[in-house]
Design a protein around this motif. Structure first.
Motif, PDB file in Angstrom:
ATOM      1  N   GLU A 204      -7.929  -3.068   7.564  1.00 40.81           N
ATOM      2  CA  GLU A 204      -7.310  -4.368   7.424  1.00 40.81           C
ATOM      3  C   GLU A 204      -6.518  -4.445   6.025  1.00 40.81           C
ATOM      4  OE1 GLU A 204     -10.010  -7.159   7.795  1.00 40.81           O
ATOM      5  OE2 GLU A 204     -10.509  -6.977   9.983  1.00 40.81           O
ATOM      6  N   GLN A 205      -6.915  -3.792   5.079  1.00 35.45           N
ATOM      7  CA  GLN A 205      -6.494  -3.926   3.722  1.00 35.45           C
ATOM      8  C   GLN A 205      -5.223  -3.208   3.788  1.00 35.45           C
ATOM      9  OE1 GLN A 205      -8.830  -2.483   0.539  1.00 35.45           O
ATOM     10  NE2 GLN A 205      -7.486  -3.281  -1.149  1.00 35.45           N
ATOM     11  N   ASN A 206      -5.427  -1.803   4.246  1.00 32.42           N
ATOM     12  CA  ASN A 206      -4.304  -0.976   4.522  1.00 32.42           C
ATOM     13  C   ASN A 206      -2.863  -1.548   5.303  1.00 32.42           C
ATOM     14  OD1 ASN A 206      -2.914   1.393   4.325  1.00 32.42           O
ATOM     15  ND2 ASN A 206      -3.319   2.043   6.267  1.00 32.42           N
TER      16      ASN A 206
ATOM     17  N   LYS B 142       0.653  -2.397   4.035  1.00 33.37           N
ATOM     18  CA  LYS B 142       2.231  -1.881   4.681  1.00 33.37           C
ATOM     19  C   LYS B 142       2.924  -3.149   4.886  1.00 33.37           C
ATOM     20  CE  LYS B 142      -0.177   1.560   7.841  1.00 33.37           C
ATOM     21  NZ  LYS B 142      -0.391   2.049   9.015  1.00 33.37           N
ATOM     22  N   LYS B 143       2.626  -4.317   5.234  1.00 32.98           N
ATOM     23  CA  LYS B 143       3.347  -5.325   5.453  1.00 32.98           C
ATOM     24  C   LYS B 143       4.073  -5.894   4.151  1.00 32.98           C
ATOM     25  CE  LYS B 143       0.619  -7.569   9.116  1.00 32.98           C
ATOM     26  NZ  LYS B 143      -0.126  -8.857   9.585  1.00 32.98           N
ATOM     27  N   ILE B 144       3.432  -5.808   3.001  1.00 33.81           N
ATOM     28  CA  ILE B 144       3.767  -6.044   1.677  1.00 33.81           C
ATOM     29  C   ILE B 144       4.843  -4.950   1.294  1.00 33.81           C
ATOM     30  CG2 ILE B 144       3.281  -6.139  -0.795  1.00 33.81           C
ATOM     31  CD1 ILE B 144       0.527  -7.466  -0.027  1.00 33.81           C
ATOM     32  N   SER B 145       4.599  -3.842   1.587  1.00 31.26           N
ATOM     33  CA  SER B 145       5.341  -2.827   1.197  1.00 31.26           C
ATOM     34  C   SER B 145       6.736  -2.779   1.984  1.00 31.26           C
ATOM     35  CB  SER B 145       4.925  -1.380   1.378  1.00 31.26           C
ATOM     36  OG  SER B 145       3.546  -1.265   0.529  1.00 31.26           O
ATOM     37  N   SER B 146       6.624  -3.103   3.379  1.00 29.22           N
ATOM     38  CA  SER B 146       7.678  -3.222   4.037  1.00 29.22           C
ATOM     39  C   SER B 146       8.631  -4.492   3.643  1.00 29.22           C
ATOM     40  CB  SER B 146       7.309  -3.647   5.634  1.00 29.22           C
ATOM     41  OG  SER B 146       6.619  -2.581   6.208  1.00 29.22           O
TER      42      SER B 146
ATOM     43  N   ARG C  12       7.154   0.958  13.982  1.00 33.68           N
ATOM     44  CA  ARG C  12       6.006   1.364  13.314  1.00 33.68           C
ATOM     45  C   ARG C  12       4.778   0.599  13.296  1.00 33.68           C
ATOM     46  NH1 ARG C  12       8.407   5.705   8.573  1.00 33.68           N
ATOM     47  NH2 ARG C  12       9.800   6.784   9.908  1.00 33.68           N
ATOM     48  N   ASP C  13       5.139  -0.595  13.642  1.00 38.86           N
ATOM     49  CA  ASP C  13       3.862  -1.774  13.679  1.00 38.86           C
ATOM     50  C   ASP C  13       3.428  -1.827  12.205  1.00 38.86           C
ATOM     51  OD1 ASP C  13       3.734  -2.115  16.135  1.00 38.86           O
ATOM     52  OD2 ASP C  13       2.259  -0.141  16.733  1.00 38.86           O
ATOM     53  N   TRP C  14       4.261  -1.900  11.198  1.00 39.17           N
ATOM     54  CA  TRP C  14       3.937  -2.249  10.014  1.00 39.17           C
ATOM     55  C   TRP C  14       4.153  -3.622   9.614  1.00 39.17           C
ATOM     56  CZ3 TRP C  14       5.406   1.823   5.268  1.00 39.17           C
ATOM     57  CH2 TRP C  14       4.901   2.947   5.602  1.00 39.17           C
TER      58      TRP C  14
END
Length: 375
Positions: free
Chosen positions: A310-312, A316-320, A372-374
């Motif tokens: 979940e943290q990953n 991913k969302k934040i990075s996207s 990519r489901d990010w």
């Protein structure tokens, strides 16, 4: 054991005169004097009744010679080497048996040295406060006219055995063999509270195992070790008692004593089977506890993995979104610089082109991250 014979047939060593007694050796440096008497009680019986209670071994030997048809019952607690050697000289005890009685830490056994039986017993008692099993050791010398008990440890308490035998003169009149069987019975009866206490401990351990108590593994291990000692104390008794029963006909054992010993043998067999069951139960409980601990560890690892996943996903969302916002920031930063010589700086369509470029880049990144489901 064979028929009792007159005392004249005994080869006893005469007591040395007082002048020939060896002087006491002084205690070495740092030695701590022990004022506790090792002779717990010495009693002489005749026809099943007490006739004397000498205060010392020397007096016991002298009084026993006055009663050729009497019997001496001498109780010792952690005797000294000189006391045991004195008894050995008086009652012709075998040196190997005396050595075993001095060293203690022997396994239960039954040995015959001529007309003397040497019996080693492991007594046990359950300590409620500590929830532990305390083991004691008892050595018994049985001759034609004497019984010598050498006790190492708090258990067993033979005063109750002596009192019970004195309340039944007919049984006590049967001689040292009756005393031996009464001691065997007392030791075996002492196992019953231990069995009950251990059963209660196992019930508590089962509750703790399924309750997830982390300290239960140590308790299982400690109780398992006590059951190993308990098994070593009870299992040899089965063979010892059957050996005594095999000699009933040879030594002309009284029928009442035969029934007495068979009852003791039944109790020993039952106790030995219970102890074997305890060891098996503790082994199974330890296996179940290990399985439950493993399952708990797997569940914790799974929870950690899920939390990491979940943290990953959040990262991913934040990075996207950071990448999407970086594109227009880059374009705006370049065209926000104050330089005259820049491409399309004075172009009329420069602003719409920059806005369109930022929109295209942001939309493209959004589509890529979405696939990519990010996001």
């Amino acid at each position: 054991m064979s028929e009792r014979r007159p005392r004249a047939a005994w080869r006893r060593q005469p007591e040395p005169p007082a002048a020939e007694q060896p002087p006491e050796q002084p205690a070495g440096p740092g030695a701590v004097p022990d004022d506790r008497p090792s002779v717990v009680q010495a009693t002489l019986y005749r026809d099943g009744r007490r006739v004397a209670s000498p205060a010392t071994l020397a007096e016991t030997f002298r009084r026993l010679r006055e009663y050729p048809d009497g019997m001496a019952w001498i109780g010792l607690h952690r005797p000294t080497e000189s006391e045991l050697h004195s008894l050995a000289g008086e009652f012709d005890l075998h040196e190997l048996a005396v050595e075993d009685a001095l060293e203690a830490h022997q396994r239960p056994k039954l040995e015959r040295y001529g007309d003397t039986l040497f019996v080693v017993l492991r007594a046990a008692r359950y300590l409620d406060a500590q929830e532990e099993v305390d083991f004691g050791e008892l050595h018994v010398f049985v001759g034609r006219d004497f019984v010598i008990t050498v006790r190492h440890g708090a258990a067993p308490d033979l005063s109750a055995v002596r009192h019970r035998m004195e309340q039944d003169p007919d049984l006590l009149a049967l001689g040292p063999e009756a005393v031996l069987y009464a001691i065997l019975d007392a030791v075996v009866d002492g196992y019953a509270p231990v069995v009950a206490g251990v059963q209660n401990d196992i019930d508590e351990i089962e509750t703790e195992v399924f309750g997830g108590d982390p300290a239960v593994s140590r308790r299982i291990y400690e109780l398992s070790r006590e059951m190993v000692e308990f098994q070593r104390a009870t299992r040899p008794l089965v063979g010892m008692l059957h050996g005594l029963m095999a000699g009933f006909a040879k030594y002309g054992t009284d029928e009442e004593l035969q029934r007495y010993l068979r009852d003791v043998a039944d109790h020993v067999t039952h106790t030995s089977e219970r102890v074997d069951g305890f060891r098996q139960a503790l082994t199974e409980i330890l296996t179940v506890n290990a399985t439950l601990v493993t399952q708990q560890q797997n569940a914790e690892m799974r929870a950690l993995a899920e939390a990491g996943f979940e943290q990953n996903e959040e990262i991913k969302k934040i990075s996207s979104w950071a990448a999407i916002l970086f594109a227009p920031t880059l374009v705006g930063t370049i065209y926000g610089m104050n330089f005259d010589n820049m491409p399309e700086l004075h172009w009329a369509g420069g602003y719409p082109f920059a806005i369109l470029l930022m929109a295209v880049v942001c939309t493209s990144l959004y589509v890529i991250f979405k696939r990519r489901d990010w996001l």
